[in-house]
Design an enzyme around this catalytic site. Structure first.
Site, PDB file in Angstrom:
ATOM      1  N   ASP A  89     -14.082  31.837   9.992  1.00  0.00           N
ATOM      2  CA  ASP A  89     -13.580  32.252  11.297  1.00  0.00           C
ATOM      3  C   ASP A  89     -14.502  31.686  12.360  1.00  0.00           C
ATOM      4  O   ASP A  89     -15.692  31.467  12.124  1.00  0.00           O
ATOM      5  CB  ASP A  89     -13.451  33.771  11.405  1.00  0.00           C
ATOM      6  CG  ASP A  89     -14.766  34.505  11.193  1.00  0.00           C
ATOM      7  OD1 ASP A  89     -15.544  34.619  12.178  1.00  0.00           O
ATOM      8  OD2 ASP A  89     -15.020  34.964  10.073  1.00  0.00           O
ATOM      9  N   ASP A 178     -10.090  42.953  15.473  1.00  0.00           N
ATOM     10  CA  ASP A 178     -11.506  43.069  15.146  1.00  0.00           C
ATOM     11  C   ASP A 178     -12.037  44.405  15.672  1.00  0.00           C
ATOM     12  O   ASP A 178     -12.220  44.596  16.877  1.00  0.00           O
ATOM     13  CB  ASP A 178     -12.250  41.893  15.791  1.00  0.00           C
ATOM     14  CG  ASP A 178     -13.737  41.865  15.473  1.00  0.00           C
ATOM     15  OD1 ASP A 178     -14.247  42.836  14.899  1.00  0.00           O
ATOM     16  OD2 ASP A 178     -14.388  40.858  15.821  1.00  0.00           O
ATOM     17  N   GLU A 180     -15.181  46.836  15.500  1.00  0.00           N
ATOM     18  CA  GLU A 180     -16.574  46.952  15.094  1.00  0.00           C
ATOM     19  C   GLU A 180     -17.386  47.636  16.183  1.00  0.00           C
ATOM     20  O   GLU A 180     -16.837  48.092  17.183  1.00  0.00           O
ATOM     21  CB  GLU A 180     -17.155  45.594  14.726  1.00  0.00           C
ATOM     22  CG  GLU A 180     -17.077  44.529  15.816  1.00  0.00           C
ATOM     23  CD  GLU A 180     -17.616  43.188  15.334  1.00  0.00           C
ATOM     24  OE1 GLU A 180     -18.855  43.062  15.254  1.00  0.00           O
ATOM     25  OE2 GLU A 180     -16.805  42.287  15.024  1.00  0.00           O
TER      26      GLU A 180
END
Length: 287
Positions: A89, A178, A180
């Site tokens: 990525d 994503d 996090e």
């Protein structure tokens, strides 16, 4: 969704690119207060400063909080013992990627950062997204969530409108969300587990309504169990981050992973849990 973008060579990873947006850095607010409203154009130093200030690469906060002491130096044995496909990525920090070199290194899929919050757009997105496709990669886009800035639906629509779409052509991975640690403050963005669950569901359902595909969810077990603690395993593929020789315990709600990010050296390293034909099915089938 090919975008023509031409430009100059940059660093170790180089390919043709040019930023097509026509806005300036002037007027960008502090990231602690608001998302950037526009992407700089033309001046390389301004572009680099923009990326450095606003782009949080996938896993950057997980590595900061959970550490990398156990990060494997080679492909973990857990991966080597099963059918798998190697991938990477990238974000704006990689600049113009040398896609032939990544292909020759055995990589066959990639997720490219498209957006963050409700304002940041990766100025290298087109070179990375189209360049990987032209090289033969199965590629997709990802969004770095900032759940305290705006609703899940707002961010899903911003992502969808800025490169995060999906089509069942067998060459496009589902968008990835994503989730996090907060780069600007409280670990869970000041949200309770139920509020975070609702935010993710809002994002996921909005994305599904637009593209007939649920987004993959990228996270670590530690962050997810602390900040979410709910199950999305029946709808959303899991992309788990764990920098160790084994994938370990999965986040609450999933009994298996689809992708494992196991290293960030020399670039984020991922393994798809299945052979190449399964990767093609993953990219092709609607939910």
């Amino acid at each position: 969704m090919n975008i023509v973008w031409r430009g100059r060579r940059r660093g170790l990873l180089s390919a043709a690119v040019a930023v097509t947006t026509t806005v300036l850095l002037a007027g960008l607010a502090s990231p602690a207060q608001a998302d950037p409203a526009a992407t700089p154009a033309g001046d390389q130093a301004a572009i680099d400063a923009y990326v450095k200030k606003y782009d949080h690469p996938m896993g950057s906060q997980i590595r900061e909080h959970e550490g990398t002491a156990q990060m494997p130096r080679s492909v973990p044995s857990d991966i080597g013992a099963q059918a798998s496909v190697a991938g990477i990525d990238v974000s704006g920090h990689q600049g113009n990627v040398d896609w032939p070199a990544q292909w020759n290194a055995g990589k066959r899929f990639v997720w490219v950062k498209a957006t963050e919050g409700t304002g940041y757009r990766n100025p290298y997105f087109a070179q990375q997204y189209n360049g990987s496709y032209n090289q033969g990669f199965i590629r997709g886009a990802y969004h770095f969530a900032l759940p305290d800035r705006s609703s899940g639906a707002t961010q899903a629509n911003f992502f969808s409108s800025n490169g995060g779409g999906w089509s069942g052509d067998g060459k496009t991975l589902p968008g990835a969300l994503d989730m996090e640690y907060n780069p600007y403050g409280a670990t869970c963005y000041g949200l309770s587990q139920s509020a975070m669950t609702n935010w993710i569901r809002d994002f996921s359902n909005t994305y599904k309504a637009r593209w007939n595909k649920y987004p993959a969810i990228y996270t670590s077990t530690s962050w997810w169990n602390q900040c979410v603690g709910s199950s999305f395993g029946s709808t959303n593929p899991l992309w788990v981050a764990r920098y160790s020789s084994s994938v370990g315990t999965l986040p609450i709600g999933w009994s298996f992973y689809t992708v494992w990010q196991y290293s960030s050296t020399p670039i984020d390293q991922n393994s798809f849990n299945g052979d190449y034909s399964r990767l093609q099915v993953f990219a092709r089938n609607s939910d």
